[in-house]
Design a protein around this motif. Structure first.
Motif, PDB file in Angstrom:
ATOM      1  N   PRO A   1      -6.014  -2.047   0.948  1.00 62.14           N
ATOM      2  CA  PRO A   1      -6.374  -1.551  -0.389  1.00 62.14           C
ATOM      3  C   PRO A   1      -7.481  -0.491  -0.384  1.00 62.14           C
ATOM      4  O   PRO A   1      -7.684   0.187  -1.385  1.00 62.14           O
ATOM      5  CB  PRO A   1      -6.873  -2.811  -1.130  1.00 62.14           C
ATOM      6  CG  PRO A   1      -6.429  -3.972  -0.328  1.00 62.14           C
ATOM      7  CD  PRO A   1      -6.244  -3.489   1.074  1.00 62.14           C
ATOM      8  N   LEU A   2      -8.188  -0.341   0.737  1.00 67.61           N
ATOM      9  CA  LEU A   2      -9.264   0.651   0.781  1.00 67.61           C
ATOM     10  C   LEU A   2      -8.803   2.012   1.292  1.00 67.61           C
ATOM     11  O   LEU A   2      -9.545   2.983   1.271  1.00 67.61           O
ATOM     12  CB  LEU A   2     -10.418   0.158   1.673  1.00 67.61           C
ATOM     13  CG  LEU A   2     -11.084  -1.159   1.267  1.00 67.61           C
ATOM     14  CD1 LEU A   2     -12.386  -1.343   2.038  1.00 67.61           C
ATOM     15  CD2 LEU A   2     -11.375  -1.203  -0.232  1.00 67.61           C
ATOM     16  N   LEU A   3      -7.553   2.080   1.741  1.00 69.27           N
ATOM     17  CA  LEU A   3      -7.033   3.325   2.309  1.00 69.27           C
ATOM     18  C   LEU A   3      -6.504   4.228   1.208  1.00 69.27           C
ATOM     19  O   LEU A   3      -5.658   3.813   0.423  1.00 69.27           O
ATOM     20  CB  LEU A   3      -5.849   2.998   3.218  1.00 69.27           C
ATOM     21  CG  LEU A   3      -6.099   2.802   4.693  1.00 69.27           C
ATOM     22  CD1 LEU A   3      -4.785   2.432   5.357  1.00 69.27           C
ATOM     23  CD2 LEU A   3      -6.666   4.065   5.296  1.00 69.27           C
TER      24      LEU A   3
ATOM     25  N   LEU B   1      -2.982  12.918  14.661  1.00 65.86           N
ATOM     26  CA  LEU B   1      -4.118  12.405  13.872  1.00 65.86           C
ATOM     27  C   LEU B   1      -5.225  13.444  13.727  1.00 65.86           C
ATOM     28  O   LEU B   1      -5.978  13.408  12.755  1.00 65.86           O
ATOM     29  CB  LEU B   1      -4.701  11.147  14.527  1.00 65.86           C
ATOM     30  CG  LEU B   1      -4.102   9.809  14.107  1.00 65.86           C
ATOM     31  CD1 LEU B   1      -4.874   8.679  14.772  1.00 65.86           C
ATOM     32  CD2 LEU B   1      -4.080   9.640  12.592  1.00 65.86           C
ATOM     33  N   ALA B   2      -5.304  14.364  14.699  1.00 67.88           N
ATOM     34  CA  ALA B   2      -6.369  15.369  14.642  1.00 67.88           C
ATOM     35  C   ALA B   2      -6.284  16.161  13.342  1.00 67.88           C
ATOM     36  O   ALA B   2      -7.301  16.626  12.824  1.00 67.88           O
ATOM     37  CB  ALA B   2      -6.281  16.295  15.842  1.00 67.88           C
ATOM     38  N   SER B   3      -5.084  16.300  12.787  1.00 69.31           N
ATOM     39  CA  SER B   3      -4.933  17.085  11.555  1.00 69.31           C
ATOM     40  C   SER B   3      -4.907  16.191  10.313  1.00 69.31           C
ATOM     41  O   SER B   3      -4.619  16.668   9.217  1.00 69.31           O
ATOM     42  CB  SER B   3      -3.636  17.905  11.620  1.00 69.31           C
ATOM     43  OG  SER B   3      -2.521  17.030  11.495  1.00 69.31           O
ATOM     44  N   ALA B   4      -5.187  14.909  10.465  1.00 68.37           N
ATOM     45  CA  ALA B   4      -5.123  14.009   9.305  1.00 68.37           C
ATOM     46  C   ALA B   4      -6.455  14.007   8.563  1.00 68.37           C
ATOM     47  O   ALA B   4      -7.520  14.161   9.161  1.00 68.37           O
ATOM     48  CB  ALA B   4      -4.792  12.594   9.764  1.00 68.37           C
ATOM     49  N   ASN B   5      -6.353  13.839   7.249  1.00 67.17           N
ATOM     50  CA  ASN B   5      -7.566  13.753   6.445  1.00 67.17           C
ATOM     51  C   ASN B   5      -7.573  12.365   5.802  1.00 67.17           C
ATOM     52  O   ASN B   5      -6.990  12.165   4.751  1.00 67.17           O
ATOM     53  CB  ASN B   5      -7.549  14.858   5.387  1.00 67.17           C
ATOM     54  CG  ASN B   5      -8.774  14.784   4.501  1.00 67.17           C
ATOM     55  OD1 ASN B   5      -9.790  14.211   4.901  1.00 67.17           O
ATOM     56  ND2 ASN B   5      -8.678  15.327   3.295  1.00 67.17           N
ATOM     57  N   ILE B   6      -8.203  11.420   6.490  1.00 64.52           N
ATOM     58  CA  ILE B   6      -8.119  10.025   6.072  1.00 64.52           C
ATOM     59  C   ILE B   6      -9.416   9.612   5.390  1.00 64.52           C
ATOM     60  O   ILE B   6     -10.494   9.708   5.975  1.00 64.52           O
ATOM     61  CB  ILE B   6      -7.844   9.099   7.281  1.00 64.52           C
ATOM     62  CG1 ILE B   6      -6.558   9.531   7.996  1.00 64.52           C
ATOM     63  CG2 ILE B   6      -7.775   7.640   6.849  1.00 64.52           C
ATOM     64  CD1 ILE B   6      -5.304   9.476   7.146  1.00 64.52           C
TER      65      ILE B   6
ATOM     66  N   PRO C   1      -2.359   5.769   3.059  1.00 62.06           N
ATOM     67  CA  PRO C   1      -1.809   4.982   4.171  1.00 62.06           C
ATOM     68  C   PRO C   1      -0.654   5.671   4.885  1.00 62.06           C
ATOM     69  O   PRO C   1      -0.572   5.627   6.118  1.00 62.06           O
ATOM     70  CB  PRO C   1      -1.354   3.674   3.503  1.00 62.06           C
ATOM     71  CG  PRO C   1      -1.376   3.906   2.027  1.00 62.06           C
ATOM     72  CD  PRO C   1      -2.338   5.024   1.792  1.00 62.06           C
ATOM     73  N   PHE C   2       0.228   6.341   4.132  1.00 57.00           N
ATOM     74  CA  PHE C   2       1.378   6.964   4.795  1.00 57.00           C
ATOM     75  C   PHE C   2       0.916   7.995   5.821  1.00 57.00           C
ATOM     76  O   PHE C   2       1.386   8.016   6.956  1.00 57.00           O
ATOM     77  CB  PHE C   2       2.318   7.625   3.780  1.00 57.00           C
ATOM     78  CG  PHE C   2       3.433   8.363   4.463  1.00 57.00           C
ATOM     79  CD1 PHE C   2       4.512   7.673   4.996  1.00 57.00           C
ATOM     80  CD2 PHE C   2       3.372   9.745   4.624  1.00 57.00           C
ATOM     81  CE1 PHE C   2       5.520   8.341   5.673  1.00 57.00           C
ATOM     82  CE2 PHE C   2       4.375  10.420   5.300  1.00 57.00           C
ATOM     83  CZ  PHE C   2       5.452   9.719   5.820  1.00 57.00           C
TER      84      PHE C   2
ATOM     85  N   ALA D   1       0.838  -1.208   0.000  1.00 55.10           N
ATOM     86  CA  ALA D   1       0.000   0.000   0.000  1.00 55.10           C
ATOM     87  C   ALA D   1       0.871   1.255   0.000  1.00 55.10           C
ATOM     88  O   ALA D   1       0.589   2.226  -0.722  1.00 55.10           O
ATOM     89  CB  ALA D   1      -0.927  -0.010   1.213  1.00 55.10           C
ATOM     90  N   LEU D   2       1.936   1.246   0.794  1.00 56.80           N
ATOM     91  CA  LEU D   2       2.810   2.429   0.868  1.00 56.80           C
ATOM     92  C   LEU D   2       3.531   2.629  -0.459  1.00 56.80           C
ATOM     93  O   LEU D   2       3.712   3.763  -0.916  1.00 56.80           O
ATOM     94  CB  LEU D   2       3.823   2.273   2.006  1.00 56.80           C
ATOM     95  CG  LEU D   2       3.219   2.331   3.413  1.00 56.80           C
ATOM     96  CD1 LEU D   2       4.238   1.863   4.444  1.00 56.80           C
ATOM     97  CD2 LEU D   2       2.736   3.751   3.748  1.00 56.80           C
ATOM     98  N   GLN D   3       3.934   1.524  -1.072  1.00 58.45           N
ATOM     99  CA  GLN D   3       4.659   1.645  -2.334  1.00 58.45           C
ATOM    100  C   GLN D   3       3.751   2.135  -3.462  1.00 58.45           C
ATOM    101  O   GLN D   3       4.164   2.929  -4.299  1.00 58.45           O
ATOM    102  CB  GLN D   3       5.260   0.299  -2.712  1.00 58.45           C
ATOM    103  CG  GLN D   3       6.300   0.436  -3.786  1.00 58.45           C
ATOM    104  CD  GLN D   3       6.653  -0.898  -4.371  1.00 58.45           C
ATOM    105  OE1 GLN D   3       5.790  -1.629  -4.851  1.00 58.45           O
ATOM    106  NE2 GLN D   3       7.920  -1.229  -4.320  1.00 58.45           N
ATOM    107  N   GLN D   4       2.506   1.645  -3.454  1.00 61.72           N
ATOM    108  CA  GLN D   4       1.591   2.090  -4.511  1.00 61.72           C
ATOM    109  C   GLN D   4       1.265   3.567  -4.371  1.00 61.72           C
ATOM    110  O   GLN D   4       1.042   4.262  -5.355  1.00 61.72           O
ATOM    111  CB  GLN D   4       0.329   1.238  -4.501  1.00 61.72           C
ATOM    112  CG  GLN D   4       0.630  -0.126  -5.110  1.00 61.72           C
ATOM    113  CD  GLN D   4      -0.523  -1.085  -5.036  1.00 61.72           C
ATOM    114  OE1 GLN D   4      -1.453  -0.887  -4.259  1.00 61.72           O
ATOM    115  NE2 GLN D   4      -0.463  -2.128  -5.851  1.00 61.72           N
ATOM    116  N   GLU D   5       1.258   4.039  -3.113  1.00 60.53           N
ATOM    117  CA  GLU D   5       0.961   5.448  -2.889  1.00 60.53           C
ATOM    118  C   GLU D   5       2.143   6.325  -3.312  1.00 60.53           C
ATOM    119  O   GLU D   5       1.952   7.411  -3.846  1.00 60.53           O
ATOM    120  CB  GLU D   5       0.665   5.653  -1.397  1.00 60.53           C
ATOM    121  CG  GLU D   5       0.261   7.067  -1.063  1.00 60.53           C
ATOM    122  CD  GLU D   5       0.089   7.254   0.442  1.00 60.53           C
ATOM    123  OE1 GLU D   5       0.595   6.443   1.235  1.00 60.53           O
ATOM    124  OE2 GLU D   5      -0.555   8.251   0.812  1.00 60.53           O
TER     125      GLU D   5
END
Ligand code: AMP
Ligand code: GLY
Length: 421
Positions: free
Chosen positions: A296-298, A313-318, A301-302, A18-22
């Motif tokens: 695969p749904l993320l 995490l409060a500033s993350a947009n996941i 991921p990084f 997942a990290l590599q694909q991103e």
């Protein structure tokens, strides 16, 4: 940023993928990795924590992600943090939520989080007395880590007493069983719910369902998990709401007030009984094979791992893709009983339009031979993952991919995700 992933299973492979694909330019390291993670990055030996820290410093690795529970319980996060390194996972103190069933049960009860009625004890007499108050089936659990085998569902008082005796004497699980938990059996359906936490805030991931038994129709022995799908329709808004209010928030605030804020993956083994969620257990890492279907749904991921590791995490947009994923585990011939003879893995050229792009393999128990070929050398060898617009579509892609993968003695269930169809 270069990233180190600690572990050697399909879970760690799927995180790396997942990290590599991103981000194609991120350099990945695995410790110890497996015969296929070599194709995603560089495998390095898994030694003592200080040696790993030395490696991370020397190679300017910006983030370390820990897959399995054992190094967490052994304090890998504490060792990295003491050296000022950024690492995703809980401290040894917080990892007791998985490392000790007694710690976990006492934590749940202290913070009023719904769980099965229980006693914890190292006395056979106390165990016998509590067993007599319960109606079978009765659940007997070893306190410490037993590689997923420390839980017995006894069908009679006599069996529960026998199991308790074997554990307490050290015959069943050695030191890990010298203290035990006896608890009431909860009858409902199970969910695996994952929250990625940074100590105070959390991101709830789509709920998955694992398939623990080896054979179709939930028959055969228990395994580490033979397949999973996500998201499951069994977890509706109401269950999520109840879980957040009654379990996740009190757990994070409880861990903070107990002086061991929880960072990493909080994996809740949940039993839903008549619409009410109960916590069966906590794990402090991703489930395997659940991770292989969640990754695969993320969309980013990084950001998820990194922001959790640095407490932001409060500033993350996941966000998540509005898709479904099904993962089917292929296991070796003698799994879960004993080792199998290494078998060469042969993967057909994938030429079906239906699955190119929408399916992939997450490799687990594989090694590269001196001939450069990939061999099945572990119990759970690989996971065929299909992604689609419905569970049925994802399932069909996963099984099409299974049909392209061959090794002598391969075993897989043919009914993964049946509950959702
Ligand atoms: P644990 O490691 O505590 O999750 O237990 C492993 C498995 O045993 C769970 O996934 C459940 O299927 C089952 N189990 C554990 N505790 C209970 C319980 N109190 N009631 C019913 N099933 C349980
Ligand atoms: N699949 C269950 C676990 O990883 O514990």
């Amino acid at each position: 940023m270069d990233i180190l992933i600690v572990g050697s299973g399909g879970r760690e492979y799927s995180i790396g993928l997942a990290l590599q694909q991103e981000n194609k330019s991120a350099k990945l390291y695995f410790s110890p990795g497996n015969g296929a993670t070599e194709n995603l990055g560089v495998n390095i030996p898994f030694g003592d924590f200080e040696a790993l820290c030395d490696f991370v410093e020397a190679n300017e690795i910006g983030l370390t992600i820990v897959g399995p529970e054992a190094p967490l319980v052994d304090g890998i996060v504490d060792a990295f943090k003491a050296r000022g390194l950024t690492i995703f996972g809980p401290s040894a103190a917080a990892a007791q939520l998985e490392g000790s069933k007694i710690f976990m049960k006492n934590f749940l009860s202290r913070h009023n989080i719904p769980t099965a009625k229980y006693v914890e004890t190292n006395s056979l007499e106390v165990a016998y007395r509590f067993i007599e108050t319960l109606t079978p089936p009765i659940v007997v659990k070893a306190d410490g880590l037993c590689g997923g085998k420390g839980v017995i569902i006894a069908q009679s008082h006599a069996q529960a007493k026998k199991e308790a005796g074997e554990m307490l004497s050290g015959n069943a699980f050695g030191e890990a069983g010298k203290s035990i938990v006896i608890e009431e059996f909860l009858d409902g359906y199970e969910l695996s719910v994952f929250a990625v936490c940074d100590g105070k805030d959390y991101i709830l991931l789509p709920a998955a369902q694992d398939h623990k038994r080896l054979l179709d129709n939930n028959e055969g022995p228990n395994t580490g998990g033979m397949g999973a799908y996500v998201p499951t329709p069994l977890a509706n808004e109401e269950i999520y709401k109840k879980l957040e209010e009654r379990a996740i928030k009190p757990t994070l605030s409880g861990m903070q007030s107990d002086g061991m804020p929880f960072t990493g993956v909080l994996f809740m083994g949940v039993m839903v009984v008549k619409g009410e969620p109960f916590i069966l257990e906590y794990n402090v890492r991703f489930g395997d094979p659940e991770c292989e279907v969640i990754m695969p749904l993320l969309k980013s991921p990084f950001e998820l791992f990194y922001k959790a590791a640095i407490g932001k995490l409060a500033s993350a947009n996941i966000e998540f893709y509005d898709k479904y994923a099904v993962g089917v585990v292929m296991a070796s011939k003698n799994y879960p009983y004993s080792q199998s003879v290494p078998a060469e893995i042969i993967i057909d050229d994938i030429v079906h339009d239906d699955i190119t792009g929408d399916s992939h393999i997450s490799f687990a128990g594989v090694s590269k031979g001196e001939d450069g070929k990939l061999y099945a050398t572990g119990g759970r060898v690989l996971v065929c993952v299909g992604v689609g617009d419905s569970i049925a579509q994802a399932q069909s892609k996963a099984y099409m991919l299974c049909g392209q993968v061959h090794f002598a003695g391969k075993q897989c269930r043919s009914d993964i995700a049946y509950q959702a169809l």
